[in-house]
Design a protein around this motif. Structure first.
Motif, PDB file in Angstrom:
ATOM      1  N   SER A   1      45.510  46.251  40.225  1.00 31.80           N
ATOM      2  CA  SER A   1      45.275  47.058  41.413  1.00 31.80           C
ATOM      3  C   SER A   1      45.174  46.123  42.617  1.00 31.80           C
ATOM      4  O   SER A   1      44.693  44.996  42.488  1.00 31.80           O
ATOM      5  CB  SER A   1      43.991  47.863  41.243  1.00 31.80           C
ATOM      6  OG  SER A   1      43.723  48.629  42.377  1.00 31.80           O
ATOM      7  N   ALA A   2      45.619  46.613  43.773  1.00 28.42           N
ATOM      8  CA  ALA A   2      45.643  45.786  44.974  1.00 28.42           C
ATOM      9  C   ALA A   2      44.675  46.313  46.020  1.00 28.42           C
ATOM     10  O   ALA A   2      44.316  47.484  46.011  1.00 28.42           O
ATOM     11  CB  ALA A   2      47.061  45.756  45.544  1.00 28.42           C
TER      12      ALA A   2
ATOM     13  N   ASP B   1      44.209  42.210  43.028  1.00 28.85           N
ATOM     14  CA  ASP B   1      42.954  41.463  42.947  1.00 28.85           C
ATOM     15  C   ASP B   1      42.008  42.026  41.889  1.00 28.85           C
ATOM     16  O   ASP B   1      40.849  41.599  41.806  1.00 28.85           O
ATOM     17  CB  ASP B   1      42.262  41.426  44.311  1.00 28.85           C
ATOM     18  CG  ASP B   1      41.826  42.810  44.777  1.00 28.85           C
ATOM     19  OD1 ASP B   1      41.031  42.877  45.728  1.00 28.85           O
ATOM     20  OD2 ASP B   1      42.283  43.810  44.191  1.00 28.85           O
ATOM     21  N   TYR B   2      42.470  42.955  41.098  1.00 25.82           N
ATOM     22  CA  TYR B   2      41.630  43.514  40.037  1.00 25.82           C
ATOM     23  C   TYR B   2      42.536  43.850  38.876  1.00 25.82           C
ATOM     24  O   TYR B   2      43.562  44.511  39.061  1.00 25.82           O
ATOM     25  CB  TYR B   2      40.906  44.760  40.553  1.00 25.82           C
ATOM     26  CG  TYR B   2      39.939  45.399  39.583  1.00 25.82           C
ATOM     27  CD1 TYR B   2      40.146  46.690  39.106  1.00 25.82           C
ATOM     28  CD2 TYR B   2      38.821  44.708  39.148  1.00 25.82           C
ATOM     29  CE1 TYR B   2      39.270  47.280  38.225  1.00 25.82           C
ATOM     30  CE2 TYR B   2      37.934  45.292  38.264  1.00 25.82           C
ATOM     31  CZ  TYR B   2      38.159  46.574  37.807  1.00 25.82           C
ATOM     32  OH  TYR B   2      37.273  47.143  36.932  1.00 25.82           O
TER      33      TYR B   2
END
Lengths: 112, 112
Positions: free
Chosen positions: A93-94, A31-32
């Protein structure tokens, strides 16, 4: 298993034109997202990032687009300059991990 | 500006030697990372640390260990260097997890 993929190892663009670098990911928990630029014999430098709540982020000549349904992001550089010649890495990144996962990189060459 | 400094730009070590790679950051960042960069494989995370004396394994921790006794310093240790550990090693730090990381200039390690 490569969770972040940059399928084009190299790209050559004429000065003044648009450079488009692509990145695909497989983990739906990412999400990033970030883009880094790396010159030879130097560490990567941060360029631009985007959160999954957005689909576009712009900073000067650099724009990152995120297509969540396609699990695809791209970096647009307009206009391209010879100093942009470098290796570009995307990273992700999660929510459930603290790791920053990098792609394999795309070497951009901007010629006059 | 954030400064991440790696103690050596180039190192040549013999197979079986114990090798220490040192990294110091001057911005009071909580998180520090060690990556290695290899052609066609991008940047792969070896270890990271989110606090003093805390460490987490990355994707390729085998053959490596780390030490973080002080907030500003993160050391990577090759317990018994092997030729397949010849690589570019990159240290990074970040203020918070899942934000942009700032990289050092890299250490090119050759194991002969």
């Amino acid at each position: 298993d490569q969770q972040v993929k940059q399928n084009s190892p190299s790209l050559s663009v004429q000065e003044g034109r648009i450079s488009i670098l692509n990145c695909d990911y497989t983990n739906s928990m990412f999400d990033y997202f970030l883009w880094y630029k790396k010159y030879p014999a130097e560490g990567p430098t941060f360029l631009i990032s985007i959160s999954s709540i957005k689909d576009k982020n712009e900073d000067g000549r650099f724009t990152v687009f995120l297509n969540k349904s396609a699990k695809h992001l791209s970096l647009h550089i307009v206009p391209s300059q010879p100093g942009d010649s470098a290796v570009y890495f995307c990273a992700a990144s999660a929510r459930n991990t603290d790791k920053l996962i990098f792609g394999t990189g795309t070497r951009l060459q901007v010629f006059p | 500006d954030v400064k991440v400094t790696q103690s050596s730009r180039y190192l040549v070590k013999r197979t079986g030697e114990k090798v220490f790679l040192e990294c110091v950051q001057d911005m009071d960042h909580e998180n520090m990372f060690w990556y290695r960069q290899d052609p066609g494989l991008g940047l792969r995370l070896i270890y990271f640390s989110y606090d003093v004396k805390m460490k987490e394994k990355g994707d390729i921790p085998e053959g490596y260990s780390v030490s973080r006794e002080k907030k500003e310093r993160f050391s990577l240790i090759l317990e018994s260097a092997s030729t397949n550990q010849t690589s570019m090693y990159l240290c990074a730090s970040s203020l918070k997890l899942r934000t942009e990381a700032f990289f050092g200039q890299g250490t090119r390690l050759t194991v002969v």
